[in-house]
Design a protein around this motif. Structure first.
Motif, PDB file in Angstrom:
ATOM      1  N   ARG A 190      76.794  34.700  49.639  1.00  0.00           N
ATOM      2  CA  ARG A 190      75.802  34.127  48.732  1.00  0.00           C
ATOM      3  C   ARG A 190      75.282  35.219  47.806  1.00  0.00           C
ATOM      4  N   TYR A 215      72.981  36.744  44.554  1.00  0.00           N
ATOM      5  CA  TYR A 215      71.745  36.667  43.774  1.00  0.00           C
ATOM      6  C   TYR A 215      71.872  37.634  42.604  1.00  0.00           C
ATOM      7  N   ALA A 217      77.655  33.003  36.372  1.00  0.00           N
ATOM      8  CA  ALA A 217      77.535  31.831  37.254  1.00  0.00           C
ATOM      9  C   ALA A 217      78.666  30.836  37.039  1.00  0.00           C
ATOM     10  N   SER A 240      72.674  32.717  42.205  1.00  0.00           N
ATOM     11  CA  SER A 240      71.314  32.251  41.930  1.00  0.00           C
ATOM     12  C   SER A 240      70.467  33.382  41.348  1.00  0.00           C
ATOM     13  N   TYR A 265      65.622  26.709  37.679  1.00  0.00           N
ATOM     14  CA  TYR A 265      65.265  27.334  38.957  1.00  0.00           C
ATOM     15  C   TYR A 265      63.754  27.559  39.091  1.00  0.00           C
TER      16      TYR A 265
END
Length: 338
Positions: free
Chosen positions: A239, A241, A258, A264, A298
């Motif tokens: 994951r 960031y 992305a 994220s 977000y």
């Protein structure tokens, strides 16, 4: 699809004058009789329809001064052509994507597809990965076709890029590794845009929940992220960031990244910036509405409004707005997995 029909299928207007038809068809005919025979055949097939108000010539045979182009007739032929090619090409080559595209895309791609077909029928799908220039040379005889031409997009269109075992040629990914996290099932990775932020966070990596800290080097990360699985060949639920400058360019970098790798925004860092006084001087940057909309999604409504007003006024937050101790504290103490 015949060459003339292909040209009419991608003609930019719905109508075409007789003079424009002459220019279009000139490379394929030598005499007026040959030219008129083609036009009258297209009339009979209702691919070209006379614009009655413009009239017809007095020459024999007589042609209309202007025609409407019924492109649906050509599209039907185009789809039949795709079906014929699909039946003769190597089964690994998939043409489904072309049914929804302008025939001009197919016209541009088909010479390369035939070369790829020949390669596959001779060698089959490769079992060993090789760098992109080497594979590019094998496929089409041009070592730059994949990396600098349209080769990657074409191979993705026909469903072959991943199956051809291509090693991307990009700058190495610059990353630091937290060894104690390598065997975890879920692994977190933080990408930061600037070197100053990378250096500030590096000492505290062992105290965080993250497996790696990655230096994005601005736009370079958009291509270098391709190297991640090669440089960090660890099977896990990865994951990502991202933390970059809060300006239009920084948001656009995140958005482009992305699209290639789900990532994220690292919200705790961004929200800490929003508590500071912004800097000025980025009013020259181009607005990228799609990137901004994706980024704002977000944030809470009040934060969205703050960010929109900030960027509209030419203000911004550089990453360096957060001092070393603050960066480290946020990274170390935030509950990233909650």
């Amino acid at each position: 699809m015949e060459p003339i029909e292909r040209l009419l299928a991608v003609f930019p207007k719905r109508t075409i004058s007789l003079g424009e038809l002459e220019q279009l068809i000139q490379p394929f005919v030598r005499t007026y009789d040959e030219f008129s025979e083609i036009i009258l055949r297209l009339e009979a097939e209702r691919a070209l329809e006379m614009v009655k108000s413009k009239g017809r010539t007095t020459r024999t045979p007589s042609l209309a001064f202007q025609y409407r182009i019924h492109k649906s007739r050509f599209i039907e032929d185009y789809h039949h052509e795709l079906q014929r090619y699909q039946n003769r090409l190597h089964p690994a080559i998939q043409l489904d994507d072309y049914y929804g595209k302008d025939p001009s895309v197919w016209n541009n791609d088909v010479p390369f597809i035939l070369k790829i077909d020949e390669y596959l029928k001779t060698h089959s799908l490769p079992s060993e990965p090789v760098p992109a220039p080497e594979r590019s040379m094998e496929l089409v005889g041009d070592e730059k076709w994949i990396t600098e031409g349209d080769g990657k997009k074409l191979l993705e269109r026909i469903g072959l890029f991943d199956r051809l075992r291509i090693i991307p040629v990009s700058e190495p990914l610059m990353l630091a590794v937290h060894p104690a996290k390598i065997e975890e099932v879920v692994q977190l990775h933080l990408i930061v845009e600037n070197k100053t932020t990378y250096q500030a966070l590096l000492p505290t990596l062992p105290d965080t929940a993250f497996s790696t800290l990655i230096y994005g080097e601005g736009k370079a990360i958009i291509s270098s992220i391709e190297q991640f699985s090669l440089q960090y060949p660890v099977k896990a639920d990865h994951r990502f960031y991202y933390f970059g400058d809060i300006d239009r360019e920084g948001i656009a970098i995140w958005h482009s990244l992305a699209k290639k790798q789900p990532v994220s925004p690292a919200l705790p860092f961004y929200r800490a910036c929003l508590q500071k006084d912004p800097a000025s001087g980025k009013d020259y940057q181009m607005e990228r509405a799609d990137a901004l909309d994706a980024f704002l999604a977000y944030f809470a409504p009040d934060e969205q409004k703050q960010l929109q007003e900030l960027l509209a006024s030419g203000q911004y937050y550089p990453q360096e707005m957060l001092k070393t101790r603050e960066l480290q504290q946020i990274w170390r103490e935030w509950q990233w997995t909650s």
